[in-house]
Write an enzyme that holds these catalytic residues in place. Structure first.
Site, PDB file in Angstrom:
ATOM      1  N   GLU A 186      33.533  34.706  15.406  1.00 24.36           N
ATOM      2  CA  GLU A 186      32.614  34.272  16.462  1.00 24.36           C
ATOM      3  C   GLU A 186      31.189  34.726  16.134  1.00 24.36           C
ATOM      4  O   GLU A 186      30.933  35.922  15.999  1.00 24.36           O
ATOM      5  CB  GLU A 186      33.081  34.890  17.795  1.00 24.36           C
ATOM      6  CG  GLU A 186      32.129  34.663  18.930  1.00 24.36           C
ATOM      7  CD  GLU A 186      32.505  35.477  20.180  1.00 24.36           C
ATOM      8  OE1 GLU A 186      31.686  35.503  21.096  1.00 24.36           O
ATOM      9  OE2 GLU A 186      33.589  36.087  20.223  1.00 24.36           O
ATOM     10  N   ASP A 246      35.146  38.390  19.890  1.00 21.29           N
ATOM     11  CA  ASP A 246      34.800  39.608  20.629  1.00 21.29           C
ATOM     12  C   ASP A 246      35.808  39.858  21.757  1.00 21.29           C
ATOM     13  O   ASP A 246      36.501  38.952  22.197  1.00 21.29           O
ATOM     14  CB  ASP A 246      33.397  39.474  21.254  1.00 21.29           C
ATOM     15  CG  ASP A 246      32.314  39.392  20.183  1.00 21.29           C
ATOM     16  OD1 ASP A 246      32.640  39.658  19.012  1.00 21.29           O
ATOM     17  OD2 ASP A 246      31.157  39.064  20.512  1.00 21.29           O
ATOM     18  N   ASP A 252      35.372  40.144  24.865  1.00 19.49           N
ATOM     19  CA  ASP A 252      34.808  39.840  26.184  1.00 19.49           C
ATOM     20  C   ASP A 252      35.257  38.443  26.612  1.00 19.49           C
ATOM     21  O   ASP A 252      36.038  37.787  25.933  1.00 19.49           O
ATOM     22  CB  ASP A 252      33.279  39.961  26.170  1.00 19.49           C
ATOM     23  CG  ASP A 252      32.642  39.024  25.134  1.00 19.49           C
ATOM     24  OD1 ASP A 252      33.380  38.189  24.579  1.00 19.49           O
ATOM     25  OD2 ASP A 252      31.429  39.136  24.889  1.00 19.49           O
ATOM     26  N   ASP A 312      33.648  35.585  26.787  1.00 14.74           N
ATOM     27  CA  ASP A 312      33.265  34.505  25.864  1.00 14.74           C
ATOM     28  C   ASP A 312      34.194  34.465  24.653  1.00 14.74           C
ATOM     29  O   ASP A 312      34.595  33.400  24.190  1.00 14.74           O
ATOM     30  CB  ASP A 312      31.813  34.688  25.389  1.00 14.74           C
ATOM     31  CG  ASP A 312      30.838  34.231  26.463  1.00 14.74           C
ATOM     32  OD1 ASP A 312      31.252  33.399  27.284  1.00 14.74           O
ATOM     33  OD2 ASP A 312      29.690  34.711  26.495  1.00 14.74           O
TER      34      ASP A 312
END
Length: 804
Positions: free
Chosen positions: A424, A498, A500, A502
């Site tokens: 990402e 990641d 998180d 997103d």
């Protein structure tokens, strides 16, 4: 009699010995879990045969906490009379002789799903213990087997007005290795299928390990199956096409409906057994469908008007269909029955489909018009996609070796040894490129969110830059004409995002892409999810990476116990070192189990059971003992109650087993809830673990007990208090950093923690239940908002540690 009895038992054991030596021949792989779950289906199939013969209405399948499974039905009950040839009860013959049962006497069962005519005797041979309970002719009969050997003849243990059979088995750990635990999803998938295929049969699945429960009961047969498969999708025509016919002894049943999606889902069954690879019934279905639709479009002038010619693939875009055939003597390509090869089935299905689909199109002109419109759209989109691909190819000729510029490729040319990291963002992509091993690790950074392919048409998907880059890098092409999973350039595709929201979204979009466009890559186990560490812990000059919250708890406890001593009273020798460590780890394991059980029982009650004397199976026969025990438990709970709830008890008389079972009743805000601590709970593995810990903790700490670590000491009243104090103490001088993004790590750290084959952790993506996976992707990634909202409302409370 005794002579013939001896000789017959020797003969029986020979048969079952063959099963133990070559279990794979009878029930499939004993290593990867397929054989293990097949054991359940063998027993369930017997109950289904009772249902097909019209004698059974409800089947209850229970996964118990001790990893045994019971299957109970309300059929006629296995015959209990003495078998004329074998000299033992008919039930024992069925349980111990291969190829025994009612399948071969054509009058008992006409078409049977029992898989290899070996059935329950194989389950018995491969179980370390099996319990058989038969309710028949007013009596309850019970028999126990160990490794297929009866421990005593079938005996009457009570009276009842019910009828039915209950088989509970504990799989042998000598036979089943690697995967030894039952998976709820695998059982749910098959039981759901069976309830659709056998209209009106009610099947309940219960998991005593976590309280999960499902009830499968569908009246509409495979018509309801198609409705269910289309549940979160948008059907484009109201009437489901359905027929059920029988000709020359072959029963053909078909249900189908188109939705506004682009995937084709056709499920094939023969005598209730699913064929993953289709076969002659699927070939007949496809041929008839393409021919009938094309003939209709030509006749009504649609093809001429639209200036396109539709293919079979266009006709099946967005189609959901179930094809179920009943064949007296089916032939399959292998023992696993994944493909039907009986040639007579193709013509039977094709003939019926041709006739009845043509009839349906003429009788439902509105539906026909909508379906034809969709087929024409699909043909046009296919043309557009072909043109787009040709454009890409022409551009590709100018590009060096046709690989995207962002891809940092590896030197290795053997796909089996090559890995592709999908990373990402460009910053993490940069770190990964610097930290990787160039020999066999390729990196492809993805910028932003890739397209949600669940909602996008094929030509739109190809025009998305990120998707096009990904397709080119993988090298196996895409679309019906070009896609070839054997040309995949990397056999490990690792999604690295990641920690998180997103990152989770990008991971989900990528999984949607692989599942919808390249399903074989997922099925062959080529897709992985990288597991970067969640924490970095620093104490003094020492640094350590920690993978997740569970490892974090373990790390804190190991630090907390370093130099700690527990004094049970002022003068007793202290508990320290390995002895204290063992007790703490047992305490923590039991607490985790209690947290899992919390959905089924009140936590306060489970914790209190640790400090109560053990109630044994023998105690359940004595009403006074049970009453005294449950009274003491409830008194303690009322003394410690802090939230205004009231605890009471009752004792249930279990007449069938001659037992007295305690019931704990809690009143909260005026509402009573009962928690039965029945025979199964008291003899189950969970209660045993609670008691084992209880025996070590009861009376361990006296009034002047204290805990000591280094220079500091603290008086404690309970073991829980001592542990809490230790963990708080251990946090002094500890700095904890929680990683959210891969960009927070430098290249060396990224290599050490996430990319080095020696030390990294990865999850392999697998699909256990294709129908459930299909529904989940549609719910989460599709157009309809309502099912998604319902999913979020239902599951929101189960989510923990969401980083926003």
């Amino acid at each position: 009699m005794s002579n013939s009895y001896d000789s017959s038992s020797i003969k029986v054991l020979k048969g079952l010995d063959a099963v133990r030596k070559r279990p794979g021949m009878y029930i499939g792989d004993t290593d990867d879990g397929t054989g293990l779950h097949h054991m359940v289906f063998e027993v369930v199939d017997n109950a289904i045969d009772e249902a097909l013969a019209g004698h059974c209405k409800e089947i209850i399948v229970t996964i118990h906490a001790d990893n045994s499974v019971s299957v109970q039905d309300d059929g006629r009950g296995i015959p209990t009379g003495i078998h004329p040839e074998e000299g033992v009860s008919a039930a024992e013959v069925i349980m111990t002789v291969l190829h025994a049962g009612g399948k071969f006497d054509d009058n008992s069962y006409k078409v049977s799903g029992g898989l290899h005519g070996v059935g329950v005797s194989v389950v018995n041979a491969l179980s370390q213990k099996l319990e058989l309970v038969i309710q028949r002719e007013g009596k309850i009969h019970r028999q126990i087997y160990e490794h297929g050997v009866p421990q005593a003849p079938l005996a009457v243990t009570g009276e009842t007005e019910k009828t039915g059979t209950m088989v509970r088995f504990w799989p042998s750990l000598e036979t089943f290795t690697n995967v030894t635990e039952f998976e709820y999803e695998i059982l749910a998938k098959r039981l759901r299928e069976l309830s659709f295929l056998n209209s009106g049969v009610s099947i309940r699945l219960r998991d005593k390990r976590d309280g999960k429960e499902d009830h499968f009961h569908y009246e509409g047969g495979i018509k309801a199956f198609v409705e269910y498969l289309n549940k979160n999708k948008t059907p484009i025509h109201p009437n489901i096409f359905y027929f059920s016919t029988e000709k020359d002894g072959i029963g053909v049943e078909v249900a189908l409906q188109w939705n506004d999606g682009f995937q084709e889902n056709i499920y094939c069954f023969t005598n209730n057994i699913p064929q993953r690879d289709g076969g002659t019934h699927l070939a007949g279905f496809r041929a008839a469908m393409t021919r009938t639709l094309n003939a209709y479009m030509d006749k009504e002038g649609y093809s001429k008007k639209a200036k396109v010619s539709a293919t079979g693939d266009d006709a099946r875009e967005g189609l959901i269909a179930v094809v179920s055939v009943k064949v007296p003597d089916p032939k399959f390509s292998s023992q696993t029955k994944d493909k039907l090869v009986s040639s007579e089935v193709k013509s039977a299905v094709e003939q019926q489909m041709n006739e009845l689909l043509a009839e349906y199109l003429l009788e439902n002109p509105t539906d026909a018009k909508i379906v034809v419109g969709k087929i024409i759209d699909a043909a046009r989109a296919r043309e557009a996609a072909r043109r787009a691909r040709e454009m890409t190819r022409r551009k590709g000729a100018l590009d060096l070796a046709g690989l995207p510029g962002k891809l940092a490729d590896c030197q290795e040319r053997d796909p089996a040894l090559s890995e592709l990291y999908l990373v990402e963002g460009d910053s993490a992509g940069g770190s990964a490129k610097q930290g990787r091993n160039r020999k066999n690790q390729a990196i492809l950074p993805l910028k932003g969110k890739i397209l949600n392919v669940e909602k996008a048409r094929f030509d739109k998907m190809l025009s998305s830059q990120e998707v096009a880059t990904l397709i080119t890098a993988l090298g196996c092409g895409i679309g019906r004409d070009e896609y070839n999973p054997d040309k995949l350039r990397y056999h490990s595709i690792i999604i690295m995002t990641d920690a998180d929201v997103d990152g989770s979204h990008i991971r989900t979009l990528l999984l949607t892409f692989f599942y919808r466009q390249m399903p074989e890559i997922v099925e062959r186990g080529h897709v992985y999810i990288a597991q970067p560490p969640l924490y970095k812990v620093k104490k003094g000059k020492q640094e350590q990476y920690i993978k997740d919250d569970e490892a974090m708890d373990q790390y804190q406890i190991s630090i907390a116990l370093d130099g700690a001593t527990l004094h049970t009273n002022a003068s007793a020798p202290a508990l320290a070192g390995e002895a204290l460590e063992k007790l703490v780890s047992e305490y923590n394991a039991t607490q985790k189990m209690i947290n899992r059980m919390e959905r089924r029982y009140p936590k306060a009650m489970l914790k209190e059971l640790i400090y109560q004397p053990t109630l044994t199976e023998a105690d359940l026969s004595d009403e006074q003992t049970v009453t005294r025990w449950v009274n003491a438990l409830v008194s303690e709970l009322n003394d410690k109650e802090q939230h205004g709830s009231q605890w009471k008890f009752d004792v249930h008389t279990n007449a069938e087993q001659n037992l007295f079972e305690p019931i704990v009743r809690v009143r909260t805000h005026g509402v009573d809830t009962d928690y039965p601590l029945d025979h199964e709970f008291i003899t189950g593995g969970e209660y045993r673990r609670i008691c084992t810990l209880g025996e070590k903790l009861r009376g361990l700490l006296e009034e002047d007990a204290f805990i000591e670590r280094g220079e500091r000491r603290q008086p404690v009243a309970s073991f829980e208090q001592a542990l809490d104090w230790l963990v708080k103490e251990s946090r002094r001088g500890l700095s904890i950093q929680r990683y959210k993004g891969l960009g927070e790590m430098n290249p060396e750290q990224l290599w050490e923690t996430t990319m080095d084959p020696e030390s990294r952790r990865m999850l392999r993506v697998t699909v256990k239940d294709a129908i459930a996976a299909d529904q989940l992707f549609t719910t989460l990634m599709g157009d309809a908002v309502e099912p998604r909202r319902a999913f979020i409302e239902e599951n929101a409370l189960k989510a923990a540690n969401i980083d926003i």
